[in-house]
Design a protein around this motif. Structure first.
Motif, PDB file in Angstrom:
ATOM      1  N   VAL A  39      37.985  43.992  42.104  1.00  0.00           N
ATOM      2  CA  VAL A  39      39.239  43.865  43.245  1.00  0.00           C
ATOM      3  C   VAL A  39      40.014  42.576  43.123  1.00  0.00           C
ATOM      4  O   VAL A  39      41.285  42.703  43.611  1.00  0.00           O
ATOM      5  CB  VAL A  39      38.169  43.875  44.087  1.00  0.00           C
ATOM      6  CG1 VAL A  39      39.311  42.969  45.698  1.00  0.00           C
ATOM      7  CG2 VAL A  39      37.328  44.233  44.654  1.00  0.00           C
ATOM      8  N   ALA A  40      39.591  41.776  42.411  1.00  0.00           N
ATOM      9  CA  ALA A  40      40.366  40.042  42.785  1.00  0.00           C
ATOM     10  C   ALA A  40      41.308  40.832  41.298  1.00  0.00           C
ATOM     11  O   ALA A  40      42.700  40.343  41.575  1.00  0.00           O
ATOM     12  CB  ALA A  40      38.934  38.930  41.510  1.00  0.00           C
ATOM     13  N   LEU A  41      41.918  41.495  39.890  1.00  0.00           N
ATOM     14  CA  LEU A  41      41.960  41.521  39.623  1.00  0.00           C
ATOM     15  C   LEU A  41      43.192  42.661  39.895  1.00  0.00           C
ATOM     16  O   LEU A  41      44.517  42.347  39.761  1.00  0.00           O
ATOM     17  CB  LEU A  41      41.549  42.266  38.207  1.00  0.00           C
ATOM     18  CG  LEU A  41      40.935  41.977  36.768  1.00  0.00           C
ATOM     19  CD1 LEU A  41      40.661  42.448  35.824  1.00  0.00           C
ATOM     20  CD2 LEU A  41      42.170  40.988  36.460  1.00  0.00           C
ATOM     21  N   HIS A  42      42.809  43.871  40.665  1.00  0.00           N
ATOM     22  CA  HIS A  42      43.950  44.670  41.534  1.00  0.00           C
ATOM     23  C   HIS A  42      44.729  43.578  42.025  1.00  0.00           C
ATOM     24  O   HIS A  42      45.828  43.327  42.082  1.00  0.00           O
ATOM     25  CB  HIS A  42      42.872  45.381  41.851  1.00  0.00           C
ATOM     26  CG  HIS A  42      42.760  46.867  41.922  1.00  0.00           C
ATOM     27  ND1 HIS A  42      43.974  47.472  41.082  1.00  0.00           N
ATOM     28  CD2 HIS A  42      41.752  47.283  41.106  1.00  0.00           C
ATOM     29  CE1 HIS A  42      43.182  48.776  40.307  1.00  0.00           C
ATOM     30  NE2 HIS A  42      41.917  48.355  40.460  1.00  0.00           N
ATOM     31  N   GLU A  43      44.286  42.460  42.932  1.00  0.00           N
ATOM     32  CA  GLU A  43      44.956  41.376  43.702  1.00  0.00           C
ATOM     33  C   GLU A  43      45.559  40.811  42.719  1.00  0.00           C
ATOM     34  O   GLU A  43      47.135  40.115  43.699  1.00  0.00           O
ATOM     35  CB  GLU A  43      44.130  40.594  44.816  1.00  0.00           C
ATOM     36  CG  GLU A  43      43.416  41.378  45.889  1.00  0.00           C
ATOM     37  CD  GLU A  43      44.585  42.045  46.839  1.00  0.00           C
ATOM     38  OE1 GLU A  43      45.510  41.798  47.077  1.00  0.00           O
ATOM     39  OE2 GLU A  43      44.406  43.761  46.288  1.00  0.00           O
ATOM     40  N   LEU A  44      45.224  40.044  42.443  1.00  0.00           N
ATOM     41  CA  LEU A  44      45.808  39.187  41.191  1.00  0.00           C
ATOM     42  C   LEU A  44      47.161  39.967  40.162  1.00  0.00           C
ATOM     43  O   LEU A  44      48.639  38.964  40.475  1.00  0.00           O
ATOM     44  CB  LEU A  44      45.200  38.775  40.339  1.00  0.00           C
ATOM     45  CG  LEU A  44      43.502  37.443  40.865  1.00  0.00           C
ATOM     46  CD1 LEU A  44      42.479  37.258  39.559  1.00  0.00           C
ATOM     47  CD2 LEU A  44      44.439  36.390  41.449  1.00  0.00           C
ATOM     48  N   LEU A  52      45.415  33.141  36.682  1.00  0.00           N
ATOM     49  CA  LEU A  52      44.641  33.873  36.930  1.00  0.00           C
ATOM     50  C   LEU A  52      43.917  34.404  36.356  1.00  0.00           C
ATOM     51  O   LEU A  52      42.811  35.862  36.400  1.00  0.00           O
ATOM     52  CB  LEU A  52      44.213  33.629  38.549  1.00  0.00           C
ATOM     53  CG  LEU A  52      44.702  32.424  38.737  1.00  0.00           C
ATOM     54  CD1 LEU A  52      44.357  32.079  40.752  1.00  0.00           C
ATOM     55  CD2 LEU A  52      42.910  31.379  38.437  1.00  0.00           C
ATOM     56  N   ILE A  53      45.181  35.512  36.128  1.00  0.00           N
ATOM     57  CA  ILE A  53      45.501  37.398  35.563  1.00  0.00           C
ATOM     58  C   ILE A  53      44.038  36.731  34.109  1.00  0.00           C
ATOM     59  O   ILE A  53      42.807  37.827  34.272  1.00  0.00           O
ATOM     60  CB  ILE A  53      46.101  38.166  35.159  1.00  0.00           C
ATOM     61  CG1 ILE A  53      46.327  38.507  36.494  1.00  0.00           C
ATOM     62  CG2 ILE A  53      45.443  39.062  34.610  1.00  0.00           C
ATOM     63  CD1 ILE A  53      48.004  38.686  36.640  1.00  0.00           C
ATOM     64  N   ARG A  54      44.671  36.210  33.292  1.00  0.00           N
ATOM     65  CA  ARG A  54      43.884  35.850  31.514  1.00  0.00           C
ATOM     66  C   ARG A  54      42.396  35.441  32.228  1.00  0.00           C
ATOM     67  O   ARG A  54      42.077  36.151  31.351  1.00  0.00           O
ATOM     68  CB  ARG A  54      44.715  34.730  30.906  1.00  0.00           C
ATOM     69  CG  ARG A  54      44.434  34.890  29.877  1.00  0.00           C
ATOM     70  CD  ARG A  54      44.758  33.544  29.217  1.00  0.00           C
ATOM     71  NE  ARG A  54      44.662  32.557  29.628  1.00  0.00           N
ATOM     72  CZ  ARG A  54      43.674  31.420  29.651  1.00  0.00           C
ATOM     73  NH1 ARG A  54      42.594  31.991  29.097  1.00  0.00           N
ATOM     74  NH2 ARG A  54      43.404  30.355  30.967  1.00  0.00           N
ATOM     75  N   ARG A  55      41.848  34.520  33.189  1.00  0.00           N
ATOM     76  CA  ARG A  55      40.942  34.437  33.066  1.00  0.00           C
ATOM     77  C   ARG A  55      39.896  34.942  33.762  1.00  0.00           C
ATOM     78  O   ARG A  55      38.767  35.319  33.352  1.00  0.00           O
ATOM     79  CB  ARG A  55      41.279  32.617  34.207  1.00  0.00           C
ATOM     80  CG  ARG A  55      41.554  31.451  33.008  1.00  0.00           C
ATOM     81  CD  ARG A  55      41.573  30.194  33.781  1.00  0.00           C
ATOM     82  NE  ARG A  55      42.670  30.453  34.785  1.00  0.00           N
ATOM     83  CZ  ARG A  55      41.729  29.222  36.328  1.00  0.00           C
ATOM     84  NH1 ARG A  55      40.894  27.929  35.807  1.00  0.00           N
ATOM     85  NH2 ARG A  55      42.576  29.338  37.119  1.00  0.00           N
ATOM     86  N   THR A  56      40.246  35.653  34.253  1.00  0.00           N
ATOM     87  CA  THR A  56      39.206  36.597  34.849  1.00  0.00           C
ATOM     88  C   THR A  56      39.320  38.077  34.704  1.00  0.00           C
ATOM     89  O   THR A  56      37.799  38.327  33.800  1.00  0.00           O
ATOM     90  CB  THR A  56      40.244  37.199  36.565  1.00  0.00           C
ATOM     91  OG1 THR A  56      40.535  36.436  37.489  1.00  0.00           O
ATOM     92  CG2 THR A  56      39.080  38.433  37.309  1.00  0.00           C
ATOM     93  N   ALA A  57      40.369  38.453  33.592  1.00  0.00           N
ATOM     94  CA  ALA A  57      40.229  38.950  32.385  1.00  0.00           C
ATOM     95  C   ALA A  57      38.915  38.817  31.825  1.00  0.00           C
ATOM     96  O   ALA A  57      38.047  39.561  30.643  1.00  0.00           O
ATOM     97  CB  ALA A  57      41.482  40.096  31.953  1.00  0.00           C
ATOM     98  N   HIS A  58      39.569  37.581  31.158  1.00  0.00           N
ATOM     99  CA  HIS A  58      37.925  37.103  29.821  1.00  0.00           C
ATOM    100  C   HIS A  58      37.480  37.046  30.395  1.00  0.00           C
ATOM    101  O   HIS A  58      36.270  37.013  29.390  1.00  0.00           O
ATOM    102  CB  HIS A  58      38.981  35.575  29.948  1.00  0.00           C
ATOM    103  CG  HIS A  58      38.314  34.490  28.943  1.00  0.00           C
ATOM    104  ND1 HIS A  58      38.518  35.147  27.362  1.00  0.00           N
ATOM    105  CD2 HIS A  58      37.304  33.732  28.838  1.00  0.00           C
ATOM    106  CE1 HIS A  58      37.356  34.428  26.534  1.00  0.00           C
ATOM    107  NE2 HIS A  58      36.554  33.170  27.590  1.00  0.00           N
TER     108      HIS A  58
END
Length: 114
Positions: A39-44, A52-58
């Protein structure tokens, strides 16, 4: 084209042996956290916040790797790299691939739990 390895069952069995009665809780926590990360990635992706995208994916990559979700971890790595390179145009499709793979992994993990 070869089918990707969705789960490393040797890794899951090793975790199950170590975690014993807490293994089911570990899987449930991973599945819940992963759903939240999706959900966060879709929003980011909409925000184009590369860091933030990179950190969430990591983070998603690390937890997936730890639980033997090999192909899912590699897809998260792609998002991580593309965010770092600010290739925002690829990210919606990249995240959709992660979501599709996560649904496969989720079902396989639930089947593994019995």
């Amino acid at each position: 084209m070869n089918d990707p390895q969705h789960l490393d069952y040797d890794a899951l069995n090793a975790l199950k042996e170590v975690m014993e009665d807490d293994f089911g809780f570990l899987i449930e926590t991973y599945l819940k956290d992963s759903s939240d990360r999706l959900v966060a990635l879709h929003e980011l992706v909409k925000s184009e916040n590369a860091d933030l995208i990179r950190r969430t994916a990591h983070s998603f990559k690390g937890s997936s790797s730890n639980l033997g979700a090999v192909f899912l971890a590699s897809l998260c790595s792609v998002v991580e790299r593309n965010a770092l390179d600010q290739k925002f145009f690829t990210l919606p499709e990249d995240v959709s691939r992660i979501e599709a793979e996560f649904l496969i992994v989720k079902q396989k993990m639930l089947d593994f739990l019995g």
